[in-house]
Design an enzyme around this catalytic site. Structure first.
Site, PDB file in Angstrom:
ATOM      1  N   TYR A   1     125.491  32.647  21.091  1.00 55.08           N
ATOM      2  CA  TYR A   1     126.291  31.723  20.295  1.00 55.08           C
ATOM      3  C   TYR A   1     127.417  32.446  19.568  1.00 55.08           C
ATOM      4  O   TYR A   1     127.280  33.603  19.204  1.00 55.08           O
ATOM      5  CB  TYR A   1     125.401  31.037  19.250  1.00 55.08           C
ATOM      6  CG  TYR A   1     124.304  30.190  19.837  1.00 55.08           C
ATOM      7  CD1 TYR A   1     124.596  29.023  20.534  1.00 55.08           C
ATOM      8  CD2 TYR A   1     122.967  30.561  19.699  1.00 55.08           C
ATOM      9  CE1 TYR A   1     123.586  28.232  21.074  1.00 55.08           C
ATOM     10  CE2 TYR A   1     121.952  29.783  20.229  1.00 55.08           C
ATOM     11  CZ  TYR A   1     122.259  28.619  20.918  1.00 55.08           C
ATOM     12  OH  TYR A   1     121.266  27.853  21.439  1.00 55.08           O
TER      13      TYR A   1
ATOM     14  N   LYS B   1      95.206  38.228   2.156  1.00 53.47           N
ATOM     15  CA  LYS B   1      95.920  37.004   1.788  1.00 53.47           C
ATOM     16  C   LYS B   1      96.848  36.588   2.939  1.00 53.47           C
ATOM     17  O   LYS B   1      97.119  37.386   3.846  1.00 53.47           O
ATOM     18  CB  LYS B   1      96.724  37.240   0.503  1.00 53.47           C
ATOM     19  CG  LYS B   1      97.761  38.358   0.591  1.00 53.47           C
ATOM     20  CD  LYS B   1      98.318  38.726  -0.797  1.00 53.47           C
ATOM     21  CE  LYS B   1      99.333  39.853  -0.696  1.00 53.47           C
ATOM     22  NZ  LYS B   1      99.735  40.356  -2.029  1.00 53.47           N
TER      23      LYS B   1
HETATM   24  C1  LIG Z   1      99.712  41.799  -1.971  1.00 53.01           C
HETATM   25  C2  LIG Z   1      99.021  42.614  -3.009  1.00 53.01           C
HETATM   26  C3  LIG Z   1      98.385  43.831  -2.659  1.00 53.01           C
HETATM   27  C4  LIG Z   1      98.551  44.481  -1.304  1.00 53.01           C
HETATM   28  O1  LIG Z   1      99.798  45.154  -1.247  1.00 53.01           O
HETATM   29  P1  LIG Z   1     100.261  45.999   0.028  1.00 53.01           P
HETATM   30  O2  LIG Z   1     101.624  46.478  -0.331  1.00 53.01           O
HETATM   31  O3  LIG Z   1     100.314  45.047   1.180  1.00 53.01           O
HETATM   32  O4  LIG Z   1      99.278  47.077   0.235  1.00 53.01           O
HETATM   33  C5  LIG Z   1      97.616  44.443  -3.620  1.00 53.01           C
HETATM   34  N1  LIG Z   1      97.509  43.935  -4.874  1.00 53.01           N
HETATM   35  C6  LIG Z   1      98.151  42.815  -5.257  1.00 53.01           C
HETATM   36  C7  LIG Z   1      98.008  42.323  -6.649  1.00 53.01           C
HETATM   37  C8  LIG Z   1      98.934  42.128  -4.339  1.00 53.01           C
HETATM   38  O5  LIG Z   1      99.602  41.021  -4.728  1.00 53.01           O
END
Ligand SMILES: *Cc1c(COP(=O)(O)O)cnc(C)c1O
Length: 364
Positions: free
Chosen positions: A260, A37
């Site tokens: 800054y 994702k």
């Molecule tokens: C994002 C997500 C994952 C992956 O999690 P990681 O901590 O990056 O391994 C797996 N399952 C779901 C439902 C997620 O939303």
């Protein structure tokens, strides 16, 4: 004139493949379904998924429908794979899910009803995943709602539940009792779905022990080099390296103020390097609190992160203008940077920006 000084993001697909096999070994017999994702955690869903496919992955997860469509196109007909969409069956998604052959992870009774109605028109059982909430209180059907679907008549008409899944809320803290509570709730519900494969573990869950692995695990962050327990893990390799050349070296006197405002003041004579990367390249500004870069074999404290430039204290080193400083990578470790910035490795990666020049290492 010298080359223009720019930040460079190197994405090492061989390191990605290495991490995939480490996780695979850890997951026992469970299938690994990489989570790609948010454009493969910012590293490019296409190259990441194609390489993982070459390493044996045949199922992937994305969050959004549009990400699924992009991933299907990136894999192409020559790399068949199941692509699960975590957003499930959103309004009007039927034609697009079907066209791209995506599998929705249904997360509410309303979504199940909408998917069932859509499947009725298709005339053949439609594969779906069912996402149940076993205690994270974020998304998914309640276990009772899921039970009612199988026990009631026709709740799943037209649908074939290919995967029963849930997500752990405290897996990065192995001793948290929420883990075993979620495990029991999930194991109990699973008996109602004897034909479905089961999935509970993301990266951290894989390391909680055999009971958590079930048939399929969904690793994201640890594929990209983040330790499963939010600290560096030497079994995994860094996939993303952000580096930038030194554009200036300065000698500060006691009392000199850097950047800054007036919060960063030299208390003693100090040598600093100014490098050509800043928060516009994805380096999180808050990481100056305890963060470090890597130069000439040692950690160098971050003093100031501005939009285009970052200042580090470099002490005694032979380094010169033009030399690269590693701001994230095998030595400037992802989990350390995340901790310094008060966030998680996931956020550090997805913030890496398009401005940094990208380059891939290893076969795609
Ligand atoms: C994002 C997500 C994952 C992956 O999690 P990681 O901590 O990056 O391994 C797996 N399952 C779901 C439902 C997620 O939303």
């Amino acid at each position: 004139m010298a080359e223009p000084a720019v930040a460079r993001l190197t994405i090492d697909l061989d390191a990605l493949a290495h991490n995939f096999h480490v996780l695979k070994g850890e997951a026992g017999g469970a299938e690994l379904a990489p989570v790609v994702k948010a454009d493969g955690y910012g590293l490019g869903a296409g190259p990441v998924a194609r390489r993982l496919w070459a390493e044996g992955a045949r199922s992937f997860f994305v969050a959004r429908l549009a990400e699924g469509e992009v991933l299907r196109a990136a894999l192409g007909a020559e790399r068949p794979a199941t692509i699960y969409v975590l957003d499930g069956f959103t309004a009007g998604a039927g034609p697009r899910l079907s066209a791209a052959e995506l599998t929705p992870a249904l997360l509410s009774v309303a979504q199940v009803a909408a998917a069932s109605a859509w499947a009725a028109g298709a005339g053949r059982p439609w594969n779906v995943a069912l996402h149940v909430d076993t205690g994270m209180n974020r998304q998914g059907l309640t276990p009772d709602e899921a039970r009612a679907l199988v026990q009631g008549h026709g709740g799943l008409r037209g649908l074939h539940v290919d995967l029963l899944m849930s997500h752990l809320g405290s897996a990065t803290t192995p001793d948290d009792p929420r883990n075993s509570n979620q495990l029991s709730a999930f194991s109990e519900l699973r008996r109602e779905f004897p034909d479905a494969r089961a999935s509970l573990a993301a990266s951290a869950g894989i390391f909680l022990g055999e009971a958590y692995r079930f048939d399929l695990a969904r690793p994201g962050i640890s594929l990209y080099g983040g330790g499963p327990f939010e600290r560096p893990d030497d079994r995994l390799q860094a996939v993303a390296t952000l580096s930038a050349p030194i554009v200036d070296i300065r000698n500060l006197r006691p009392g000199d103020i850097v950047g800054y405002g007036s919060s960063v003041r030299a208390e003693r004579p100090m040598r600093t390097a100014v490098v050509a990367a800043g928060y516009a390249d994805g380096l999180i500004r808050a990481a100056k609190a305890g963060g470090y870069g890597w130069l000439d074999g040692a950690r160098r404290r971050l003093l100031v992160v501005t939009m285009d430039l970052t200042v580090l204290e470099i002490g005694e080193t032979e380094a010169q203008v033009g030399d690269p400083v590693e701001l994230l990578g095998p030595n400037a470790r992802l989990d350390d940077l995340a901790a310094a910035a008060g966030t998680v490795a996931h956020e550090v990666l997805v913030r890496l920006s398009r401005r940094a020049e990208r380059r891939y290492l290893g076969e795609v």
